[in-house]
Design an enzyme around this catalytic site. Structure first.
Site, mmCIF file in Angstrom:
data_model
loop_
_atom_site.group_PDB
_atom_site.id
_atom_site.type_symbol
_atom_site.label_atom_id
_atom_site.label_comp_id
_atom_site.label_asym_id
_atom_site.label_seq_id
_atom_site.Cartn_x
_atom_site.Cartn_y
_atom_site.Cartn_z
ATOM 1 N N TYR A 112 0.863 -1.187 0.000
ATOM 2 C CA TYR A 112 0.000 0.000 0.000
ATOM 3 C C TYR A 112 0.896 1.232 0.000
ATOM 4 C CZ TYR A 112 -3.537 3.351 1.692
ATOM 5 O OH TYR A 112 -4.394 4.413 1.842
ATOM 6 N N LYS A 135 5.031 9.269 8.522
ATOM 7 C CA LYS A 135 4.881 8.768 9.890
ATOM 8 C C LYS A 135 5.940 9.317 10.856
ATOM 9 C CE LYS A 135 2.289 4.767 8.282
ATOM 10 N NZ LYS A 135 0.866 4.985 8.514
ATOM 11 N N ASP A 171 9.279 2.655 -0.587
ATOM 12 C CA ASP A 171 8.278 3.322 0.245
ATOM 13 C C ASP A 171 8.618 2.984 1.691
ATOM 14 O OD1 ASP A 171 6.139 3.992 1.811
ATOM 15 O OD2 ASP A 171 4.623 3.344 0.382
HETATM 16 N N1 HOZ Z 1 -0.818 3.036 6.272
HETATM 17 C C1 HOZ Z 1 -1.668 3.044 7.400
HETATM 18 C C2 HOZ Z 1 -2.332 1.728 7.600
HETATM 19 N N2 HOZ Z 1 -1.682 0.661 7.034
HETATM 20 C C3 HOZ Z 1 -2.599 4.171 7.326
HETATM 21 C C4 HOZ Z 1 -3.754 4.121 8.259
HETATM 22 C C5 HOZ Z 1 -4.959 4.581 7.596
HETATM 23 O O1 HOZ Z 1 -5.113 4.344 6.383
HETATM 24 O O2 HOZ Z 1 -5.764 5.144 8.308
#
Ligand code: HOZ
Length: 443
Positions: free
Chosen positions: A143, A266, A238
């Site tokens: 992702y 983050k 990433d």
């Molecule tokens: N990348 C985070 C979760 N895998 C983001 C959290 C979200 O999408 O709220």
């Protein structure tokens, strides 16, 4: 038990789609309604109904120092006195950029954004412009935020909710996104030969956190570096989750690979909204105002976010931080494996640095108990293996842990995160809670 959360959820649903501002926090995959949080401190998070939990979500990764670290809060309070945003340059942006460039030698220049999604979308545009090629290659279950080109076989909330690929994304655009199985170089090789001269970049989470925690197999990242070089494509790491988490220099320093571009988020914002992407001068100088590739942001490099990021990175730099995190996560992993083996419950645990996931995969019939240092379940090394997990068992585990004061991500397909605020006692409490659950299942 969750009366106030429930009331707030009913209110939220009327004015916020699904009652949440990000689907990953919706608790849908565990057949429940979201918890509403009131405050947090150290390793603990407190909901509006007054429950206290040991927090393994850490705002999905940024809070590597735990909640409300006093040095981060003090520096934020100091900055706050001078205003919240100017839409103009500040010294602190340079301080953070220098810290990032110093930590990640592949990053000679870095552009700050307001989120990881924004950073990865911009890195992709830059890669396309630099290589003058249209396609990208990503991995199933990875992702990279919710940019159009990335919503193809995506992990995190998309995988959790079992959503179809990219409604709303024009098929002409989605077709430019190729996908391969993670940890499978032969597929990448094949895609390069099928689409010669067309792939601008390979983007990868070097340690996946968005299908649960899935580390790379030995040689996988090196193989990606070689294939991208041979095919004159860019390699984008990433490191939104792994940057400053699995090592101060991120996955690239831990595995000794130099990507062309790196996406961050983050931790570099210390819990405030931030993102960044960086790489070699030659690529980064294509960005406006130096070059023609446009990307901008009113709140990019926001003084508060940058302040929290600088304070966090400075603390992380102190000796012993990563050893402490690694030791605590190993303690957790060993504890889970011990109770799983004793109760004969099949699980498979992946852990690297302070990231971990306990997968409830079916029993691996080829594995003998004395070889089960990651559990007796089938191993998880890509999306196909992750999705064999027993989601109803995960859901039951999630709720029982929550009822015992342990806050895990409400999805099998998310990584857990430890912080320096966690203690050995927190870990033991967590293992003791899991033990009760596993023992009940065994009877
Ligand atoms: N990348 C985070 C979760 N895998 C983001 C959290 C979200 O999408 O709220």
């Amino acid at each position: 038990m969750f009366q106030k959360s429930e009331q707030l959820y009913q209110r939220a649903k009327k004015c916020i789609p699904g009652g949440v501002n990000s689907p990953a926090r919706a608790f849908k995959a565990v057949d429940g309604n979201p918890l509403f949080i009131e405050r947090a401190q150290g390793s603990r998070i407190y909901d509006v109904d007054g429950h206290e939990y040991i927090d393994y979500v850490g705002s999905w990764g940024p809070l590597i120092l735990g909640h409300c670290h006093p040095e981060v809060i003090d520096s934020l309070q100091e900055t706050l006195k001078n205003g919240t945003s100017y839409g103009a340059s500040t010294k602190k942006e340079i301080d953070l950029a220098e810290l990032i460039c110093e930590a990640l030698p592949s990053v000679e220049k870095v552009r700050l954004t307001s989120s990881g999604t924004e950073a990865s979308m911009s890195a992709l545009r830059l890669a396309r412009a630099f290589t003058k090629r249209p396609m990208i290659l990503k991995f199933e279950g990875c992702y990279h935020g919710h940019g159009d080109s990335f919503l193809v076989k995506a992990g995190s909330g998309v995988a959790t909710l079992g959503l179809p690929d990219s409604p709303g994304v024009p098929s002409e655009l989605a077709q430019l996104t190729l996908t391969s199985s993670f940890n499978q170089l032969s597929q990448v090789e094949q895609l390069f030969s099928q689409h010669q001269g067309k792939i601008a970049a390979v983007i990868v989470e070097p340690v996946v956190g968005n299908m649960g925690c899935v580390p790379p197999k030995p040689g996988f990242l090196k193989g990606l570096r070689k294939l991208t070089e041979e095919n004159e494509s860019l390699l984008i790491f990433d490191e939104v989750m792994t940057g400053f988490r699995i090592a101060y220099g991120g996955a690239q320093s831990r595995f000794g690979i130099t990507p062309d571009l790196t996406v961050l988020g983050k931790i570099i914002g210390g819990g405030l909204p931030v993102g960044a992407y960086g790489g070699r001068h030659k690529i980064m100088d294509q960005l406006a105002p130096n070059g023609p590739v446009y990307q901008a942001g009113t709140l990019s490099g926001n003084p508060l976010a940058v302040t929290a990021g600088i304070a966090t990175l400075k603390i992380l730099k102190r000796t012993g931080t990563y050893e402490k995190l690694e030791n605590l996560t190993s303690q957790l992993e060993k504890g889970f494996i011990k109770i799983a083996n004793e109760t004969n419950i099949p699980v498979f645990i992946n852990h690297i640095g302070s990231m971990f996931t306990l997968f409830f995969t079916p029993r691996d019939l080829n594995k003998s108990p004395d070889l089960s240092d990651q559990g007796m379940g089938l191993p998880v090394f890509n999306w196909d293996s992750a999705k064999q997990s027993d989601l109803s068992r995960f859901s039951e585990f999630f709720w029982q842990m929550l009822n015992r004061g342990i806050y895990l991500a409400p999805s099998q397909y998310e990584s857990g995160f430890l912080s320096t605020a966690h203690t050995s006692m927190d870990i033991q409490n967590t293992i003791d809670s899991a033990e009760v659950i596993f023992k009940n299942w065994a009877h």
